[in-house]
Design a protein around this motif. Structure first.
Motif, PDB file in Angstrom:
ATOM      1  N   UNK A 277      -3.480   0.609  -3.121  1.00  0.00           N
ATOM      2  CA  UNK A 277      -2.697   1.227  -2.046  1.00  0.00           C
ATOM      3  C   UNK A 277      -3.482   2.298  -1.311  1.00  0.00           C
ATOM      4  N   UNK A 278      -3.097   2.524  -0.079  1.00  0.00           N
ATOM      5  CA  UNK A 278      -3.706   3.567   0.738  1.00  0.00           C
ATOM      6  C   UNK A 278      -3.101   4.917   0.378  1.00  0.00           C
ATOM      7  N   UNK A 279      -3.804   5.971   0.722  1.00  0.00           N
ATOM      8  CA  UNK A 279      -3.304   7.312   0.432  1.00  0.00           C
ATOM      9  C   UNK A 279      -2.370   7.786   1.550  1.00  0.00           C
ATOM     10  N   UNK A 280      -1.300   8.439   1.125  1.00  0.00           N
ATOM     11  CA  UNK A 280      -0.287   8.917   2.059  1.00  0.00           C
ATOM     12  C   UNK A 280       0.083  10.344   1.676  1.00  0.00           C
TER      13      UNK A 280
ATOM     14  N   UNK B 160      -7.906  15.224  12.036  1.00  0.00           N
ATOM     15  CA  UNK B 160      -7.410  14.368  13.111  1.00  0.00           C
ATOM     16  C   UNK B 160      -8.596  13.924  13.964  1.00  0.00           C
ATOM     17  N   UNK B 161      -8.427  12.806  14.665  1.00  0.00           N
ATOM     18  CA  UNK B 161      -9.482  12.321  15.557  1.00  0.00           C
ATOM     19  C   UNK B 161      -8.831  11.596  16.724  1.00  0.00           C
TER      20      UNK B 161
ATOM     21  N   UNK C 187       9.159  17.095  10.287  1.00  0.00           N
ATOM     22  CA  UNK C 187       8.600  16.381   9.135  1.00  0.00           C
ATOM     23  C   UNK C 187       7.661  15.270   9.583  1.00  0.00           C
ATOM     24  N   UNK C 188       6.627  15.011   8.802  1.00  0.00           N
ATOM     25  CA  UNK C 188       5.645  13.991   9.153  1.00  0.00           C
ATOM     26  C   UNK C 188       5.195  13.231   7.909  1.00  0.00           C
ATOM     27  N   UNK C 189       4.860  11.975   8.117  1.00  0.00           N
ATOM     28  CA  UNK C 189       4.288  11.106   7.090  1.00  0.00           C
ATOM     29  C   UNK C 189       2.937  10.655   7.615  1.00  0.00           C
ATOM     30  N   UNK C 190       1.884  10.869   6.830  1.00  0.00           N
ATOM     31  CA  UNK C 190       0.520  10.616   7.299  1.00  0.00           C
ATOM     32  C   UNK C 190      -0.164   9.628   6.362  1.00  0.00           C
ATOM     33  N   UNK C 191      -0.633   8.516   6.934  1.00  0.00           N
ATOM     34  CA  UNK C 191      -1.450   7.587   6.165  1.00  0.00           C
ATOM     35  C   UNK C 191      -2.913   7.892   6.443  1.00  0.00           C
ATOM     36  N   UNK C 192      -3.687   8.010   5.367  1.00  0.00           N
ATOM     37  CA  UNK C 192      -5.074   8.429   5.480  1.00  0.00           C
ATOM     38  C   UNK C 192      -6.026   7.245   5.537  1.00  0.00           C
TER      39      UNK C 192
ATOM     40  N   UNK D 168      -9.287  11.158   6.601  1.00  0.00           N
ATOM     41  CA  UNK D 168      -8.654  11.698   7.786  1.00  0.00           C
ATOM     42  C   UNK D 168      -7.393  10.936   8.092  1.00  0.00           C
ATOM     43  N   UNK D 169      -6.656  11.368   9.111  1.00  0.00           N
ATOM     44  CA  UNK D 169      -5.384  10.749   9.462  1.00  0.00           C
ATOM     45  C   UNK D 169      -5.616   9.453  10.235  1.00  0.00           C
ATOM     46  N   UNK D 170      -5.062   8.373   9.735  1.00  0.00           N
ATOM     47  CA  UNK D 170      -5.087   7.092  10.435  1.00  0.00           C
ATOM     48  C   UNK D 170      -3.851   6.959  11.309  1.00  0.00           C
ATOM     49  N   UNK D 171      -2.656   7.125  10.701  1.00  0.00           N
ATOM     50  CA  UNK D 171      -1.399   7.055  11.436  1.00  0.00           C
ATOM     51  C   UNK D 171      -0.514   8.217  11.014  1.00  0.00           C
TER      52      UNK D 171
END
Length: 356
Positions: free
Chosen positions: A34-37, A64-65, A86-91, A123-126
């Motif tokens: 799984x990806x990191x979140x 961020x990029x 609130x935010x959910x970030x997939x790395x 870093x942040x993907x989404x």
């Protein structure tokens, strides 16, 4: 009574003590990790850095990029990363050596151990800002809002459907009438959830007219069907989205202290009964990622949906699991898309062979 996730953790610990640890987790051969979140409340944001506050205190700093995709009711820019949301970030991996340094991380399948450590390269993907979901049975309809029964564990809510979203919702939910099912992706607002798009297509039957499988129908060792997600952010409160990786399972045993609902429908799939605290392996058959997640809630609402997902191909009918947002995103699902094709298998105990 302790909250379901705490009771579930206790039950898993007791079960392990009696039956032993699971045999290798039962992950399918060749499945990706799984990806990191990470999740939290936005404290600060710039084109190069997002700072999130964790529910228990502390901060998480994520690089961020220009390639970071931001969602807030649709594709959005940095302006929606307002403090307090609130935010959910997939790395994703990044070549920047300080890419995800910070003081701690929260949530996400595969956890966020790299976050907060020197030399981290994530870093942040989404980034999903203020995303939530309303799924259940329509109780009443107004001109621009719908009252929804989300099941005994989630209660009732009113979801606003503004004119700019109504047409999109009606394309896939043509019967906004009491007694029919609804599933919409929302953004939080001071007045409650606001629908922006349908989560899936509306089943054509009334919620109380679900055709259950025959009593003699065999229960497969591996369930195949639709995986969705539940919950999400609510800007009326100050807490972060639930960072716990977990699942709502449609067939939690209603007997004793297993945690199920006595009046839950049987669904259109022949499920094996599980209890709160059990573990299941969820395999995203489109993205190829898999992980073992604990059952933290009875998925009463999911049991009523005998629909399909077509993320990469049409699934067999039936929702077989609902995941927390962090778990869903970690397995490669995009929260705004609503579903992915999944295979689900209860984790075997020690010494038991696992096959897919």
């Amino acid at each position: 009574m302790p909250p379901p996730h705490r009771r579930g953790a206790n039950r898993r610990r007791y079960r392990t003590a009696v039956l032993g640890a699971s045999a290798g987790g039962g992950i399918p051969d060749g499945a990706g990790r799984p990806l990191r979140v990470v999740t939290g409340i936005v404290l600060d944001a710039s084109p190069h850095l997002l700072v999130l506050g964790a529910p228990g205190g502390g901060e998480t700093r994520v690089a961020m990029s220009e390639s970071t995709a931001i969602w807030h009711g649709g594709r959005a820019g940095l302006a929606v990363l307002r403090p307090g949301r609130p935010a959910i970030v997939r790395l994703k991996p990044t070549n920047c050596a300080g890419g995800a340094e910070g003081a701690g991380g929260a949530g996400g399948l595969g956890d966020a151990e790299g976050v907060g450590r020197v030399g981290s390269v994530f870093g942040a993907d989404r980034v999903w800002v203020g995303i939530s979901r309303v799924t259940g049975t329509i109780l009443a309809c107004g001109r621009d809002a719908v009252d929804v029964d989300m099941g005994p564990h989630r209660g009732r809510t009113r979801v606003a459907i503004p004119p700019n979203a109504l047409e999109r919702v009606l394309v896939r939910h043509p019967r906004l009438e009491p007694g029919y099912l609804i599933d919409v992706i929302c953004v939080g607002s001071p007045d409650g959830p606001r629908a922006v798009r349908p989560g899936t297509s509306q089943p054509g039957y009334r919620a109380d007219d679900l055709a259950a499988p025959e009593v003699t129908a065999p229960v497969p060792e591996v369930l195949r069907g639709t995986a969705t997600w539940f919950g999400g952010a609510d800007e009326r409160g100050t807490d972060a989205p639930d960072p716990t990786d977990g699942a709502a399972y449609p067939a939690v045993d209603p007997e004793g202290d297993a945690g199920g609902c006595a009046d839950a429908p049987s669904g259109c799939v022949a499920f094996p009964y599980l209890s709160i605290g059990s573990e299941i392996v969820v395999h995203n058959e489109c993205g190829g990622r898999a992980a073992a997640v604990p059952v933290v809630e009875c998925g009463c609402a999911a049991a009523r949906f005998c629909d399909r997902c077509a993320d990469c191909d049409a699934t067999p009918r039936g929702r077989i699991v609902e995941l927390t947002p962090a778990a869903f995103a970690g397995l490669g699902g995009d929260l705004e898309s609503g579903c992915f094709n999944a295979a689900v298998r209860p984790v075997g105990t020690a010494g038991r062979a696992v096959s897919w």
